[in-house]
Design a protein around this motif. Structure first.
Motif, PDB file in Angstrom:
ATOM      1  N   PRO A  57      16.378 -11.691 -14.147  1.00 28.90           N
ATOM      2  CA  PRO A  57      15.835 -10.958 -12.998  1.00 28.90           C
ATOM      3  C   PRO A  57      14.342 -11.195 -12.832  1.00 28.90           C
ATOM      4  O   PRO A  57      13.593 -11.243 -13.812  1.00 28.90           O
ATOM      5  CB  PRO A  57      16.124  -9.492 -13.336  1.00 28.90           C
ATOM      6  CG  PRO A  57      17.209  -9.534 -14.355  1.00 28.90           C
ATOM      7  CD  PRO A  57      16.988 -10.790 -15.137  1.00 28.90           C
ATOM      8  N   ARG A  58      13.922 -11.333 -11.588  1.00 33.81           N
ATOM      9  CA  ARG A  58      12.503 -11.603 -11.311  1.00 33.81           C
ATOM     10  C   ARG A  58      11.615 -10.402 -11.635  1.00 33.81           C
ATOM     11  O   ARG A  58      10.413 -10.566 -11.875  1.00 33.81           O
ATOM     12  CB  ARG A  58      12.319 -12.034  -9.864  1.00 33.81           C
ATOM     13  CG  ARG A  58      12.804 -11.045  -8.816  1.00 33.81           C
ATOM     14  CD  ARG A  58      13.011 -11.735  -7.471  1.00 33.81           C
ATOM     15  NE  ARG A  58      14.059 -12.745  -7.594  1.00 33.81           N
ATOM     16  CZ  ARG A  58      14.212 -13.762  -6.738  1.00 33.81           C
ATOM     17  NH1 ARG A  58      13.406 -13.891  -5.715  1.00 33.81           N
ATOM     18  NH2 ARG A  58      15.180 -14.631  -6.904  1.00 33.81           N
ATOM     19  N   VAL A  59      12.160  -9.202 -11.578  1.00 34.56           N
ATOM     20  CA  VAL A  59      11.474  -8.005 -12.079  1.00 34.56           C
ATOM     21  C   VAL A  59      12.506  -7.179 -12.831  1.00 34.56           C
ATOM     22  O   VAL A  59      13.716  -7.368 -12.656  1.00 34.56           O
ATOM     23  CB  VAL A  59      10.846  -7.159 -10.947  1.00 34.56           C
ATOM     24  CG1 VAL A  59       9.860  -7.978 -10.129  1.00 34.56           C
ATOM     25  CG2 VAL A  59      11.915  -6.550 -10.048  1.00 34.56           C
ATOM     26  N   THR A  65       0.815  -1.203   0.000  1.00 34.05           N
ATOM     27  CA  THR A  65       0.000   0.000   0.000  1.00 34.05           C
ATOM     28  C   THR A  65       0.852   1.258   0.000  1.00 34.05           C
ATOM     29  O   THR A  65       1.821   1.361   0.744  1.00 34.05           O
ATOM     30  CB  THR A  65      -0.915   0.019   1.243  1.00 34.05           C
ATOM     31  OG1 THR A  65      -1.628  -1.197   1.330  1.00 34.05           O
ATOM     32  CG2 THR A  65      -1.910   1.173   1.155  1.00 34.05           C
ATOM     33  N   ARG A  66       0.495   2.173  -0.825  1.00 36.99           N
ATOM     34  CA  ARG A  66       1.098   3.510  -0.921  1.00 36.99           C
ATOM     35  C   ARG A  66       2.576   3.463  -1.292  1.00 36.99           C
ATOM     36  O   ARG A  66       3.330   4.389  -1.019  1.00 36.99           O
ATOM     37  CB  ARG A  66       0.890   4.288   0.381  1.00 36.99           C
ATOM     38  CG  ARG A  66       0.575   5.754   0.134  1.00 36.99           C
ATOM     39  CD  ARG A  66       0.287   6.518   1.386  1.00 36.99           C
ATOM     40  NE  ARG A  66       1.433   6.660   2.259  1.00 36.99           N
ATOM     41  CZ  ARG A  66       1.591   7.644   3.132  1.00 36.99           C
ATOM     42  NH1 ARG A  66       0.661   8.559   3.254  1.00 36.99           N
ATOM     43  NH2 ARG A  66       2.654   7.707   3.900  1.00 36.99           N
ATOM     44  N   ARG A  67       2.996   2.385  -1.930  1.00 30.96           N
ATOM     45  CA  ARG A  67       4.377   2.306  -2.424  1.00 30.96           C
ATOM     46  C   ARG A  67       4.569   3.184  -3.657  1.00 30.96           C
ATOM     47  O   ARG A  67       3.630   3.428  -4.420  1.00 30.96           O
ATOM     48  CB  ARG A  67       4.713   0.867  -2.827  1.00 30.96           C
ATOM     49  CG  ARG A  67       4.902  -0.074  -1.668  1.00 30.96           C
ATOM     50  CD  ARG A  67       6.360  -0.269  -1.381  1.00 30.96           C
ATOM     51  NE  ARG A  67       6.555  -1.123  -0.216  1.00 30.96           N
ATOM     52  CZ  ARG A  67       7.736  -1.390   0.313  1.00 30.96           C
ATOM     53  NH1 ARG A  67       8.827  -0.884  -0.216  1.00 30.96           N
ATOM     54  NH2 ARG A  67       7.845  -2.155   1.361  1.00 30.96           N
ATOM     55  N   GLY A 124       9.777  -4.691   4.475  1.00 30.50           N
ATOM     56  CA  GLY A 124       8.785  -5.486   3.762  1.00 30.50           C
ATOM     57  C   GLY A 124       9.264  -6.006   2.429  1.00 30.50           C
ATOM     58  O   GLY A 124       8.954  -7.133   2.031  1.00 30.50           O
ATOM     59  N   ILE A 125      10.042  -5.201   1.721  1.00 25.86           N
ATOM     60  CA  ILE A 125      10.495  -5.581   0.382  1.00 25.86           C
ATOM     61  C   ILE A 125      11.755  -6.438   0.436  1.00 25.86           C
ATOM     62  O   ILE A 125      12.208  -6.970  -0.588  1.00 25.86           O
ATOM     63  CB  ILE A 125      10.737  -4.307  -0.458  1.00 25.86           C
ATOM     64  CG1 ILE A 125      10.483  -4.565  -1.944  1.00 25.86           C
ATOM     65  CG2 ILE A 125      12.114  -3.706  -0.231  1.00 25.86           C
ATOM     66  CD1 ILE A 125      10.432  -3.295  -2.780  1.00 25.86           C
ATOM     67  N   LEU A 179       8.312  -5.365  -7.449  1.00 25.66           N
ATOM     68  CA  LEU A 179       9.185  -6.080  -6.518  1.00 25.66           C
ATOM     69  C   LEU A 179       8.464  -6.364  -5.206  1.00 25.66           C
ATOM     70  O   LEU A 179       8.643  -7.428  -4.611  1.00 25.66           O
ATOM     71  CB  LEU A 179      10.450  -5.253  -6.270  1.00 25.66           C
ATOM     72  CG  LEU A 179      11.605  -5.974  -5.561  1.00 25.66           C
ATOM     73  CD1 LEU A 179      12.053  -7.207  -6.353  1.00 25.66           C
ATOM     74  CD2 LEU A 179      12.775  -5.025  -5.347  1.00 25.66           C
ATOM     75  N   MET A 180       7.628  -5.436  -4.761  1.00 22.04           N
ATOM     76  CA  MET A 180       6.894  -5.671  -3.526  1.00 22.04           C
ATOM     77  C   MET A 180       5.835  -6.750  -3.700  1.00 22.04           C
ATOM     78  O   MET A 180       5.559  -7.514  -2.766  1.00 22.04           O
ATOM     79  CB  MET A 180       6.254  -4.371  -3.033  1.00 22.04           C
ATOM     80  CG  MET A 180       5.656  -4.489  -1.635  1.00 22.04           C
ATOM     81  SD  MET A 180       6.881  -4.920  -0.372  1.00 22.04           S
ATOM     82  CE  MET A 180       5.907  -6.016   0.677  1.00 22.04           C
ATOM     83  N   ALA A 181       5.231  -6.839  -4.866  1.00 23.27           N
ATOM     84  CA  ALA A 181       4.280  -7.920  -5.120  1.00 23.27           C
ATOM     85  C   ALA A 181       4.972  -9.278  -4.998  1.00 23.27           C
ATOM     86  O   ALA A 181       4.419 -10.241  -4.440  1.00 23.27           O
ATOM     87  CB  ALA A 181       3.652  -7.759  -6.509  1.00 23.27           C
ATOM     88  N   GLU A 182       6.205  -9.358  -5.507  1.00 23.27           N
ATOM     89  CA  GLU A 182       6.984 -10.583  -5.352  1.00 23.27           C
ATOM     90  C   GLU A 182       7.316 -10.828  -3.888  1.00 23.27           C
ATOM     91  O   GLU A 182       7.286 -11.975  -3.410  1.00 23.27           O
ATOM     92  CB  GLU A 182       8.264 -10.473  -6.189  1.00 23.27           C
ATOM     93  CG  GLU A 182       9.333 -11.520  -5.911  1.00 23.27           C
ATOM     94  CD  GLU A 182       8.948 -12.933  -6.310  1.00 23.27           C
ATOM     95  OE1 GLU A 182       9.737 -13.858  -6.035  1.00 23.27           O
ATOM     96  OE2 GLU A 182       7.855 -13.111  -6.898  1.00 23.27           O
ATOM     97  N   SER A 183       7.591  -9.771  -3.147  1.00 18.26           N
ATOM     98  CA  SER A 183       7.917  -9.940  -1.735  1.00 18.26           C
ATOM     99  C   SER A 183       6.712 -10.436  -0.942  1.00 18.26           C
ATOM    100  O   SER A 183       6.852 -11.288  -0.051  1.00 18.26           O
ATOM    101  CB  SER A 183       8.441  -8.621  -1.146  1.00 18.26           C
ATOM    102  OG  SER A 183       9.346  -8.860  -0.090  1.00 18.26           O
TER     103      SER A 183
END
Length: 445
Positions: A421-423, A67-69, A403-404, A76-80
Motif C-alpha cells: 500500500p502506498r500509505v 488544507t484543514r484535512r 481531491g483525494i 493519502l492527500m499528499a500522494e493525491s
C-alpha cells in the motif's frame, strides 16, 4: 433545477462475461480505482447505475486541498496532490487541474491558533502552509474586503473541474482495457464457498474474483442487502455557479459564510463555507448513537430538516434478489438530483460580493445540490471486508472525495492486487466500526 452536466461518457454496449474486478460506482473513486487496476494489467468492469460522474463527483466544489484535512487523511492527500500535478498528461485528457493555492479565513484568534496547530501535520511531507495576517490575506487578492483575524494559506492546493475529471479518468481506464458500463446497476454480489465469484447486473451476470463497492451515498443501501452494516448518512450541499466575470479572486477562498473558487470557464463556483443540510431519515435514528461525538464537535454546521426524503427512504426496498428490480434501477434514483435549498443558496452571491466587490455584477447561471455520504468519523472506508473474501469498499468520503480521489483509487487498487500500500490503510479499515475503536472526527488541533 437539474445539476451540472458532466462530460458525456458513452457506456459500452456489451457486457463482459468475466473480469478480474467489478467496480460498483462510476464516480471519481470508482473510476480512479478502475484506472489503477487497468494500468496494473487487471481486467476490470465499472458498473454505474446512471452516468459516469453524474452525482456528487460532478456536484462538488472542485477543490483539491490538503488544507484543514483530518490528519488521518493527510498522507493519502499528499500522494493525491502529487498525482494531480501530472494527471492530464497521464489521462491524455483535461481535468482542468491547476495549482492555485487555497485560503481559509479565520474569524477570530482562536481559529488562527487552531490552524497554527493543525499545520504541523504537514511538516513530514514538506508541504508549506502559512498563517497570514489580515493585511496579507487581503493582499493575496487585491481589491478584496475580506475580514477576519488572519488566514491559513497553502500554495500547493489547487482546483479542477468536477464535470470533467471523473469522465476523463473513466475514459483513460477504458483506453487501458477497462469496460465502462453505464445504466447498468449491480443487483447482487454472488459468492461460492463464501468468496466473491461474480455479480448480477440488471443486464446480466459478470463473473469476477473481486468486487469494489464505490457507490457513494448508495453504498449503505447496497451493503445492507448483503447483510453488511456500513454506517453512513447523507448530507446535502448546496452550490451555485456564476456566469463568467472579470476581476474576481484567483485563489479558492473559504469563510464561514461562503466558499468560492474560480472556474475554468471564467465564472465562479460558490457554496456555504460552514453549513450543510441533513435530511431526517429512518437511518438517522438507527445510527444516532454512532454520530453523537461528531454532532458535539460539528453540530452547529448542520441544518436539520424533515422532508419527503424520509418517506422516500422509509418506503424503499431494503432487501432484494438478483432477479428483482432494485431501487437503483428506479428512474428517480438513476441520478439523485436533490433540490437546492433557497435558504442555503440565496445569500451566497451577496456574501461573496461583500468580500470581493468585483463580483457585484456577477449573474447566477445555475444552482444545484448534491448528496454526500458521511461516516461517523468523517473519513472514508478504503478496505477489504473480511467476512466476504474478495469484497472491498472505497466509500464514505464525507465530502472530501474529489481531491483525494486519484490516490484513494490507487490505495484501493493496492489492496485488491496485494501490492504494498502506498500509505498505511489502517485508519480506513472497515472493521474500525466494530472493533471498539474510538469513532470521531479529528480536527487536528
Amino acid at each position: 433545477m437539474p445539476g451540472p452536466t458532466p462530460v458525456h461518457v458513452q457506456g459500452d454496449p456489451e457486457l463482459p462475461e468475466k473480469v478480474d474486478v467489478v467496480v460498483i460506482g462510476g464516480g471519481i473513486i470508482g473510476s480512479s480505482t478502475a484506472l489503477e487496476l487497468a494500468e496494473a494489467g487487471y481486467s476490470v468492469a465499472v458498473c454505474e447505475k446512471g452516468g459516469i460522474g453524474h452525482e456528487q463527483s460532478s456536484r462538488n466544489w472542485g477543490w483539491v486541498r490538503i488544507t484543514r484535512r483530518d490528519p488521518r487523511e493527510i498522507p493519502l492527500m499528499a500522494e493525491s496532490l502529487r498525482l494531480w500535478k501530472t494527471i492530464d498528461e497521464r489521462l491524455g485528457r483535461s481535468t482542468g487541474y491547476r495549482t492555485t493555492g487555497i485560503t481559509f479565513v479565520c474569524k477570530n484568534e482562536k481559529m488562527v491558533e487552531n490552524y497554527r496547530n493543525w499545520k504541523r501535520h504537514l511538516e513530514p511531507f514538506q508541504i508549506k502552509s502559512e498563517i497570514l495576517s489580515p493585511q496579507e490575506m487581503r493582499d493575496l487578492n487585491p481589491g478584496s474586503q475580506l475580514t477576519g483575524a488572519g488566514a491559513l494559506h497553502t500554495p500547493a492546493d489547487g482546483r479542477a473541474e468536477p464535470q470533467k475529471a471523473a469522465p476523463a479518468i473513466a475514459e483513460a481506464a477504458r483506453d487501458r482495457g477497462a469496460h465502462i458500463l453505464t445504466k447498468c446497476a449491480v443487483r447482487t454480489v454472488e459468492t461460492e464457498g463464501g468468496r466473491v465469484s461474480g455479480v448480477v447486473t440488471e443486464r446480466g451476470p459478470i463473473r469476477c474474483s473481486s468486487v469494489v463497492l464505490a457507490g457513494g451515498a448508495w453504498s449503505n443501501l447496497f451493503a445492507g442487502n448483503m447483510g453488511i452494516d456500513l454506517p453512513a448518512l447523507g448530507v446535502v450541499s448546496h452550490v451555485l455557479r456564476t456566469e463568467p466575470i472579470e476581476g474576481g479572486p484567483k485563489e479558492a477562498t473559504w469563510t464561514n459564510d461562503f466558499a468560492i473558487r474560480k472556474r475554468e470557464d471564467g465564472g465562479y463556483t460558490i457554496s456555504r463555507g460552514a453549513g450543510t443540510t441533513v435530511d431526517i431519515v429512518p437511518n438517522s435514528f438507527r445510527y444516532a448513537a454512532k454520530y453523537l461525538r461528531a454532532l458535539k464537535m460539528q453540530g452547529r454546521e448542520l441544518h436539520f430538516r424533515i422532508s419527503e426524503q424520509f418517506l422516500r427512504e422509509a418506503r424503499r426496498a431494503k432487501k432484494w434478489s438478483s432477479s428483482e428490480v432494485t431501487p437503483f434501477e428506479e428512474d428517480e434514483n438513476r441520478i439523485f438530483d436533490p433540490m437546492p435549498s433557497p435558504k442555503m443558496v440565496n445569500s451566497l452571491l451577496a456574501n461573496a460580493s461583500a468580500a470581493f466587490p468585483a463580483l457585484k455584477d456577477a449573474k447566477v447561471a445555475q444552482k444545484w445540490a448534491g448528496c454526500i455520504d458521511v461516516t461517523p468519523d468523517a473519513i472514508p472506508v478504503i478496505s477489504e471486508v473480511k467476512a466476504t473474501p474478495g469484497l472491498y469498499m472505497a466509500t464514505g468520503f464525507s465530502g472530501h472525495g474529489f481531491g483525494i480521489g486519484p490516490a484513494a483509487g490507487g490505495l484501493m487498487a493496492d489492496l485488491v492486487t496485494g501490492r504494498t500500500p502506498r500509505v498505511d490503510p489502517k485508519e480506513f479499515r472497515f472493521s474500525r466500526f466494530t472493533d471498539g475503536s474510538r469513532i470521531a472526527p479529528d480536527l487536528g488541533y
